[in-house]
Design a protein around this motif. Structure first.
Motif, PDB file in Angstrom:
ATOM      1  N   ASN A   1     -14.374 118.647  68.735  1.00  0.00           N
ATOM      2  CA  ASN A   1     -14.288 119.896  68.000  1.00  0.00           C
ATOM      3  C   ASN A   1     -15.179 119.814  66.764  1.00  0.00           C
ATOM      4  N   ALA A   2     -16.246 120.606  66.734  1.00  0.00           N
ATOM      5  CA  ALA A   2     -17.231 120.521  65.655  1.00  0.00           C
ATOM      6  C   ALA A   2     -16.612 120.840  64.293  1.00  0.00           C
ATOM      7  N   GLU A   3     -15.708 121.796  64.253  1.00  0.00           N
ATOM      8  CA  GLU A   3     -15.096 122.175  62.977  1.00  0.00           C
ATOM      9  C   GLU A   3     -14.212 121.054  62.442  1.00  0.00           C
ATOM     10  N   ILE A   4     -13.428 120.450  63.343  1.00  0.00           N
ATOM     11  CA  ILE A   4     -12.571 119.342  62.929  1.00  0.00           C
ATOM     12  C   ILE A   4     -13.408 118.149  62.480  1.00  0.00           C
ATOM     13  N   MET A   5     -14.465 117.852  63.226  1.00  0.00           N
ATOM     14  CA  MET A   5     -15.306 116.711  62.864  1.00  0.00           C
ATOM     15  C   MET A   5     -16.040 116.944  61.547  1.00  0.00           C
ATOM     16  N   ALA A   6     -16.365 118.199  61.249  1.00  0.00           N
ATOM     17  CA  ALA A   6     -16.961 118.504  59.946  1.00  0.00           C
ATOM     18  C   ALA A   6     -15.974 118.171  58.830  1.00  0.00           C
ATOM     19  N   GLY A   7     -14.688 118.461  59.066  1.00  0.00           N
ATOM     20  CA  GLY A   7     -13.670 118.100  58.090  1.00  0.00           C
ATOM     21  C   GLY A   7     -13.537 116.601  57.936  1.00  0.00           C
ATOM     22  N   TYR A   8     -13.577 115.885  59.067  1.00  0.00           N
ATOM     23  CA  TYR A   8     -13.525 114.421  58.996  1.00  0.00           C
ATOM     24  C   TYR A   8     -14.748 113.862  58.274  1.00  0.00           C
ATOM     25  N   GLY A   9     -15.891 114.537  58.414  1.00  0.00           N
ATOM     26  CA  GLY A   9     -17.110 114.059  57.757  1.00  0.00           C
ATOM     27  C   GLY A   9     -16.983 113.980  56.261  1.00  0.00           C
ATOM     28  N   GLU A  10     -16.066 114.749  55.701  1.00  0.00           N
ATOM     29  CA  GLU A  10     -15.839 114.731  54.257  1.00  0.00           C
ATOM     30  C   GLU A  10     -14.997 113.545  53.815  1.00  0.00           C
TER      31      GLU A  10
END
Length: 271
Positions: free
Chosen positions: A195-204
């Motif tokens: 999930n790109a949106e979830i992984m963007a959150g994890y990237g933070e």
């Protein structure tokens, strides 16, 4: 032949993800490994890929605690010894305490905690004879609170402190440790990692900027199970790419880009 030559290891949930990577790692270093899993086809596939007489399978339903007990008893008798138990089998859960029912709560606790207790209790007499070791797979979710992971976080917190208690009670003959992975790219986590949106959150919040590979967690498990960790017991090895190293405060450097703004921030903080 390797650190685990002449050792017999049981890995629960050993047919995929972290369990499979652990089976491969222990086997590559000489261990005879028993892959305990409920999925017979996955067990057979892995045994075929390993292709030696040191890889064995055992169909085990971790919800059936009597079967878990019998599994350890039977395997210790079959091989005449038991040196390593990796309690990896588990299930995830999503929901607040007001969202989940008692049946789901009990299912999570049975697989994630009760099965660890039962397998360990049955294995410890055999591990005492071999001066063996237990490695439990917990999670950083058991160290801190997360949104909507009430049952899973509670279960993994129990695993971490059960690890410490067993380490205290059964030293010096049996070492007991656990690993606490963060986000790991396993088949069960594909809903997150895909999930790109979830992984963007994890990237933070993951300092290394990515999910762990299962083999990276398996490396930590193999270390704790090996003679290289002979003076380590009761330890929770965090494998999370630096996620829990962060306090959760905002990234002031990113927000206040530019020297003058950083000076202002430092002045404000010192006040």
């Amino acid at each position: 032949m390797g650190r685990f030559a002449d050792k017999v290891a049981i890995v629960t949930g050993g047919a995929s993800g972290i369990g499979e990577a652990t089976v491969r790692r222990l086997h590559s270093e000489g261990a005879t490994v028993v892959i305990c899993d409920i999925r017979g086809d996955a067990v057979d596939r892995l045994i075929a890929e390993l292709g030696t007489d040191r890889a064995h399978g055992h169909l085990t339903d971790m919800m059936d605690l009597g079967a878990v007990e019998q599994m350890v008893t039977d395997l210790a008798a079959r091989f005449g010894q038991l040196d390593i138990l990796v309690n990896n089998a588990g299930m995830g859960s999503f929901g607040r305490v007001t969202d989940i029912d008692l049946a789901h709560w009990r299912e999570v606790m049975t697989i994630d905690v009760d099965a660890v207790f039962m397998a360990s209790r049955t294995a410890i007499p055999h591990l005492t004879r071999s001066s063996g070791t237990i490695v439990n797979v917990a999670s950083i979710a058991g160290m801190l609170g997360d949104h909507s992971f009430a049952a899973y976080s509670a279960a993994k917190a129990a695993v971490i402190n059960l690890t410490r208690s067993m380490a205290v009670d059964h030293a010096p003959r049996v070492r007991v440790n656990c690993v606490s992975p963060g986000l790991t790219a396993t088949p069960l986590a594909v809903g997150l990692t895909g999930n790109a949106e979830i992984m963007a959150g994890y990237g933070e919040c993951i300092m290394l900027g990515r999910a762990a590979a299962p083999a990276e967690v398996a490396a930590g498990i193999a270390f704790l199970a090996s003679c290289d960790a002979s003076y380590i017991t009761g330890h929770n090895l965090v494998i999370d790419g630096g996620m829990t190293a962060h306090s959760g405060q905002p990234n002031f450097t990113r927000i206040l880009a530019g020297k003058s703004h950083l000076d202002e921030a430092e002045t404000a903080i010192r006040r």
